[in-house]
Design a protein around this motif. Structure first.
Motif, short mmCIF file in Angstrom:
data_model
loop_
_atom_site.label_atom_id
_atom_site.label_comp_id
_atom_site.label_asym_id
_atom_site.label_seq_id
_atom_site.Cartn_x
_atom_site.Cartn_y
_atom_site.Cartn_z
N PRO A 1 0.84 -1.21 0.00
CA PRO A 1 0.00 0.00 0.00
C PRO A 1 0.87 1.25 0.00
O PRO A 1 1.97 1.23 0.54
N ILE A 2 0.38 2.30 -0.57
CA ILE A 2 1.08 3.59 -0.49
C ILE A 2 0.02 4.68 -0.29
O ILE A 2 -0.99 4.70 -1.00
N GLU A 3 0.25 5.49 0.74
CA GLU A 3 -0.73 6.53 1.10
C GLU A 3 -0.24 7.91 0.71
O GLU A 3 -0.98 8.88 0.78
N ASN A 4 1.07 8.00 0.38
CA ASN A 4 1.66 9.33 0.18
C ASN A 4 2.39 9.43 -1.16
O ASN A 4 3.53 9.90 -1.21
N SER A 5 1.74 8.94 -2.22
CA SER A 5 2.40 9.01 -3.53
C SER A 5 2.68 10.48 -3.89
O SER A 5 1.77 11.31 -3.83
N PRO A 6 3.92 10.80 -4.27
CA PRO A 6 4.21 12.18 -4.65
C PRO A 6 3.46 12.61 -5.90
O PRO A 6 3.23 13.79 -6.12
N LYS A 7 3.09 11.63 -6.73
CA LYS A 7 2.28 11.95 -7.91
C LYS A 7 0.82 11.64 -7.55
O LYS A 7 0.54 10.55 -7.05
N PRO A 8 -0.10 12.56 -7.74
CA PRO A 8 -1.49 12.27 -7.36
C PRO A 8 -2.12 11.20 -8.26
O PRO A 8 -1.67 11.02 -9.39
N PRO A 9 -3.14 10.51 -7.78
CA PRO A 9 -3.66 10.58 -6.43
C PRO A 9 -2.73 9.89 -5.43
O PRO A 9 -2.02 8.94 -5.78
N PRO A 10 -2.74 10.35 -4.15
CA PRO A 10 -1.74 9.86 -3.18
C PRO A 10 -1.96 8.41 -2.73
O PRO A 10 -1.00 7.73 -2.38
#
Ligand SMILES: O=C1O[C@H](COP(=O)(O)O)[C@@H](O)[C@H](O)[C@H]1O
Length: 264
Positions: free
Chosen positions: A186-195
């Motif tokens: 899982p990733i909640e803080n992707s620098p490219k949207p959506p996060p």
């Protein structure tokens, strides 16, 4: 376009689709003259993988600019080969299928809903941990071969962003250090949207039977040179070390590599 030119283009396409290209230098880095050559080279590589397999073929696909290219390739396969495909996006943005950010949704829009039964779809969109678990269980249901509990997917077609990210594995992100046995992270803080997203892990990329990077556009030229020519490991795409790894590039992306375009 005149009728003559139209017919000439069709004949040209039939010609390139039947042949293997002549490449210069490193056989694992193929530069293509134009979009038609790129599609036909990917088509040839992909057809061989699907034909050689005695069973269902597990295929991971990046989203973004690859959707147009790979949808074109998939739609050109014979029906008997299409039927063998089990498709999934190597990373998915946690939005509904009809949202324009959905990678799977983008493929289904082009390929048509008849492909829905062949796609692994992530339904959970509110909780990245749950989505990763659901995605992984659905992939396990495809029963790919495994090595040390990691899947050996038949082929992953990977894109690369202008910052060198691949899948949703971004430069300097903690997910790059993951070395465990989970297939999907899982990733909640992707620098490219959506996060909020889910992504295959780097070890999963490296365990695949074939990895084919498809990279287009001048904005990626500098990082591609660092990865391919200078063997830089500073970018996520440069950390993918699968045994059978190919790069299929357009001329703008390859402009700093000094490799001639493949000829038919
Ligand atoms: O966010 C994403 O970006 C990358 C790169 O996209 P591109 O449009 O620059 O080719 C893509 O490979 C990935 O699947 C996607 O989720």
């Amino acid at each position: 376009m005149t009728l003559f030119k139209y017919a000439y283009n069709i004949l040209l396409q039939m010609d390139t689709f039947a042949k293997d290209p002549v490449t210069s230098g490193n056989k694992n880095v193929i530069v293509t003259e134009n979009k038609n050559d790129m599609i036909s080279i990917i088509f040839n590589e992909f057809s061989k993988i699907v034909q050689d397999s005695q069973s269902l073929v597990t295929v991971g696909l990046s989203g973004g600019s690859m959707v147009g290219i790979m949808s074109d390739v998939i739609s050109r396969l014979d029906q008997s080969l299409k039927d063998k495909l089990r498709l999934f996006c190597v990373d998915e943005r946690l939005v509904s299928l009809d949202d324009e950010d959905s990678n799977t949704g983008a493929y289904l829009k082009v390929l048509g809903n008849e492909f829905k039964k062949q796609f692994v779809i992530v339904e959970e969109i509110n909780d990245a941990n749950k989505a990763a678990k659901e995605f992984e269980e659905n992939l396990k249901a495809l029963k790919p071969e495994t090595t040390e509990s990691l899947p050996q997917f038949d082929v992953l077609f990977l894109g690369m962003g202008p910052d060198g990210h691949t899948c949703s594995l971004f430069p300097n992100h903690e997910l790059l250090n993951y070395n465990g046995s989970s297939w999907i992270l899982p990733i909640e803080n992707s620098p490219k949207p959506p996060p909020r997203r889910v992504t295959v892990s780097l070890p999963v990329c490296n365990a695949a039977k074939n990895v084919i990077f498809i990279v287009t556009g001048e904005s990626k030229a500098e990082i591609l040179k660092e990865i391919i020519a200078d063997k830089s490991e500073s970018y996520p795409a440069g950390l993918v070390k699968a045994t059978k790894l190919k790069w299929i590039l357009d001329k703008p992306a390859a402009k700093l590599l000094g490799i001639e375009a493949a000829k038919f």
